[in-house]
Design an enzyme around this catalytic site. Sequence first.
Site, PDB file in Angstrom:
ATOM      1  N   GLY A  15       0.824  -1.216   0.000  1.00  0.00           N
ATOM      2  CA  GLY A  15       0.000   0.000   0.000  1.00  0.00           C
ATOM      3  C   GLY A  15       0.853   1.259   0.000  1.00  0.00           C
ATOM      4  O   GLY A  15       0.462   2.294   0.550  1.00  0.00           O
ATOM      5  N   GLY A  61      -0.275   4.978  -0.924  1.00  0.00           N
ATOM      6  CA  GLY A  61      -1.363   5.592  -0.182  1.00  0.00           C
ATOM      7  C   GLY A  61      -0.932   6.767   0.676  1.00  0.00           C
ATOM      8  O   GLY A  61       0.230   7.207   0.640  1.00  0.00           O
ATOM      9  N   TYR A  78     -15.291  -1.952   7.642  1.00  0.00           N
ATOM     10  CA  TYR A  78     -13.921  -1.526   7.938  1.00  0.00           C
ATOM     11  C   TYR A  78     -13.581  -1.844   9.397  1.00  0.00           C
ATOM     12  O   TYR A  78     -12.528  -2.421   9.686  1.00  0.00           O
ATOM     13  CB  TYR A  78     -13.801  -0.026   7.666  1.00  0.00           C
ATOM     14  CG  TYR A  78     -12.443   0.579   7.955  1.00  0.00           C
ATOM     15  CD1 TYR A  78     -11.328   0.257   7.198  1.00  0.00           C
ATOM     16  CD2 TYR A  78     -12.291   1.514   8.988  1.00  0.00           C
ATOM     17  CE1 TYR A  78     -10.090   0.839   7.456  1.00  0.00           C
ATOM     18  CE2 TYR A  78     -11.059   2.103   9.252  1.00  0.00           C
ATOM     19  CZ  TYR A  78      -9.966   1.766   8.478  1.00  0.00           C
ATOM     20  OH  TYR A  78      -8.742   2.340   8.747  1.00  0.00           O
TER      21      TYR A  78
HETATM   22  P1  NAD Z   1      -4.844   4.682   1.531  1.00  0.00           P
HETATM   23  O1  NAD Z   1      -6.215   4.337   1.071  1.00  0.00           O
HETATM   24  O2  NAD Z   1      -4.367   6.056   1.370  1.00  0.00           O
HETATM   25  O3  NAD Z   1      -3.786   3.718   0.844  1.00  0.00           O
HETATM   26  C1  NAD Z   1      -4.007   2.339   0.737  1.00  0.00           C
HETATM   27  C2  NAD Z   1      -3.194   1.829  -0.408  1.00  0.00           C
HETATM   28  O4  NAD Z   1      -3.461   0.417  -0.539  1.00  0.00           O
HETATM   29  C3  NAD Z   1      -3.546   2.469  -1.770  1.00  0.00           C
HETATM   30  O5  NAD Z   1      -2.393   3.028  -2.361  1.00  0.00           O
HETATM   31  C4  NAD Z   1      -4.101   1.325  -2.589  1.00  0.00           C
HETATM   32  O6  NAD Z   1      -3.763   1.387  -3.966  1.00  0.00           O
HETATM   33  C5  NAD Z   1      -3.468   0.116  -1.912  1.00  0.00           C
HETATM   34  N1  NAD Z   1      -4.197  -1.121  -2.141  1.00  0.00           N
HETATM   35  C6  NAD Z   1      -5.538  -1.295  -2.165  1.00  0.00           C
HETATM   36  N2  NAD Z   1      -5.828  -2.582  -2.436  1.00  0.00           N
HETATM   37  C7  NAD Z   1      -4.649  -3.219  -2.566  1.00  0.00           C
HETATM   38  C8  NAD Z   1      -4.289  -4.565  -2.841  1.00  0.00           C
HETATM   39  N3  NAD Z   1      -5.224  -5.505  -3.073  1.00  0.00           N
HETATM   40  N4  NAD Z   1      -2.974  -4.894  -2.884  1.00  0.00           N
HETATM   41  C9  NAD Z   1      -2.030  -3.938  -2.674  1.00  0.00           C
HETATM   42  N5  NAD Z   1      -2.304  -2.653  -2.424  1.00  0.00           N
HETATM   43  C10 NAD Z   1      -3.602  -2.299  -2.361  1.00  0.00           C
HETATM   44  O7  NAD Z   1      -4.769   4.228   3.067  1.00  0.00           O
HETATM   45  P2  NAD Z   1      -3.836   4.811   4.215  1.00  0.00           P
HETATM   46  O8  NAD Z   1      -4.537   5.973   4.808  1.00  0.00           O
HETATM   47  O9  NAD Z   1      -2.449   4.979   3.734  1.00  0.00           O
HETATM   48  O10 NAD Z   1      -3.951   3.638   5.296  1.00  0.00           O
HETATM   49  C11 NAD Z   1      -2.941   2.664   5.490  1.00  0.00           C
HETATM   50  C12 NAD Z   1      -3.327   1.817   6.668  1.00  0.00           C
HETATM   51  O11 NAD Z   1      -3.492   2.635   7.827  1.00  0.00           O
HETATM   52  C13 NAD Z   1      -4.654   1.065   6.507  1.00  0.00           C
HETATM   53  O12 NAD Z   1      -4.578  -0.177   7.161  1.00  0.00           O
HETATM   54  C14 NAD Z   1      -5.643   1.950   7.223  1.00  0.00           C
HETATM   55  O13 NAD Z   1      -6.757   1.229   7.682  1.00  0.00           O
HETATM   56  C15 NAD Z   1      -4.787   2.437   8.378  1.00  0.00           C
HETATM   57  N6  NAD Z   1      -5.290   3.672   8.983  1.00  0.00           N
HETATM   58  C16 NAD Z   1      -5.290   4.840   8.284  1.00  0.00           C
HETATM   59  C17 NAD Z   1      -5.779   5.989   8.870  1.00  0.00           C
HETATM   60  C18 NAD Z   1      -5.787   7.302   8.158  1.00  0.00           C
HETATM   61  O14 NAD Z   1      -6.368   8.288   8.672  1.00  0.00           O
HETATM   62  N7  NAD Z   1      -5.170   7.419   6.975  1.00  0.00           N
HETATM   63  C19 NAD Z   1      -6.277   5.947  10.186  1.00  0.00           C
HETATM   64  C20 NAD Z   1      -6.311   4.725  10.855  1.00  0.00           C
HETATM   65  C21 NAD Z   1      -5.784   3.590  10.241  1.00  0.00           C
HETATM   66  N1  SER Z   2      -9.019   7.643   8.885  1.00  0.00           N
HETATM   67  C1  SER Z   2      -9.617   6.353   8.820  1.00  0.00           C
HETATM   68  C2  SER Z   2     -10.949   6.410   8.169  1.00  0.00           C
HETATM   69  O1  SER Z   2     -11.589   7.421   8.305  1.00  0.00           O
HETATM   70  C3  SER Z   2      -9.744   5.779  10.205  1.00  0.00           C
HETATM   71  O2  SER Z   2      -9.245   4.512  10.216  1.00  0.00           O
HETATM   72  O3  SER Z   2     -11.343   5.456   7.579  1.00  0.00           O
END
Ligand code: NAD
Ligand code: SER
Length: 313
Positions: free
Chosen positions: A8, A11, A139
């Site tokens: 990922g 992301g 989720y």
């Molecule tokens: P994001 O959506 O920005 O990025 C996720 C990435 O995963 C994307 O680039 C997408 O192309 C890739 N992806 C999707 N399906 C895929 C697959 N089958 N194989 C490989 N790659 C794939 O998400 P993020 O914000 O960077 O979040 C990363 C992690 O952190 C996640 O587990 C998310 O639940 C967790 N998280 C994020 C937040 C937040 O506010 N951003 C908060 C809590 C938890």
């Molecule tokens: N920032 C994330 C969401 O809103 C929390 O995991 O999905």
Amino acid sequence: MKRIVVTGAAGQIGTEMVVALRERYGRDSVLATDIRIPEGETGGPFALADVTIGDSLDAAVARHRADTIFHLAAILSAVGEQRPQKTYEVNIGGLFNVLEVARARECAVFTPSSIAAFGPGTPIDLTPQDTIQRPNTMYGVSKVAGELLCDYYHHRFGVDTRGVRYPGLVSWLTQPGGGTTDYAVEIYHDAVESGRYECFLAAGTQLDMMYMPDAIRAAIELMEADPSRLEHRNAFNITAMQVTPASLADSIRQHLPGFEISYAVDPIRQAIADSWPRHIDDSAAQNEWGWAPAFDAASMTADMLANLQTGSP
Ligand code: NAD
Ligand code: SER
């Protein structure tokens, strides 16, 4: 931790995690992977890898001779309610594949959980580290399952699994990927671009948040922490601040006095936000590995606006 695969990597978190890991462990030590090519120069090795296809991931980990996986591939909360079946496949199936590869190839694994692992019935103020977890989103369900899967792979197979429950994350470099807390990123972009923002959550919706530099540092510090101190390996509550759309707007007005916010509440995302805590207790992370945030809302706002005003994305 010297040979790292990041899933990922294109992301919101992955883009900045890859940069930070390369600064710390060396450019070629970190293989960035995703199902899409990141925008801009990745600054080091990149491979396409789909976490829902175990062989695809295994090939990347084997080729890179990785000893650690930062598993960031996932579907976030708002998209998760639009595509629950896909969310199950990526978030639970993908994590299962990561853990199987880690078991076979003896890798450590960092996996983020989320405040979304809580739900109705969870205490919403000073939410304890160990408490009721009955989320009502796909989720959230996937995050609780993920926490348990990571615990299982540690106890059953000895895999060095670690993780945090991130709050909403705010960053300027990469747009968020379809979550409920995305408003806290959009508000800064729109403030700089047009001086106004229409928010999809109600003015007083309070959630935990964190600025991305703290989120990246938390992951690296946890992965470098003394394992003998870690009782809650896979689901540490961590937070940095509690904000509402109205309080973020106020902090932006300290810099842009004419900034205006209006509200057009999206009932689906509002219901998701209303099912999450208002303020989680992160004392377990403080005690077990010394967690402490550096940014509060005021310093985050100053840094966000400075970065966006210098013409960054
Ligand atoms: P994001 O959506 O920005 O990025 C996720 C990435 O995963 C994307 O680039 C997408 O192309 C890739 N992806 C999707 N399906 C895929 C697959 N089958 N194989 C490989 N790659 C794939 O998400 P993020 O914000 O960077 O979040 C990363 C992690 O952190 C996640 O587990 C998310 O639940 C967790 N998280 C994020 C937040 C937040 O506010 N951003 C908060 C809590 C938890
Ligand atoms: N920032 C994330 C969401 O809103 C929390 O995991 O999905």
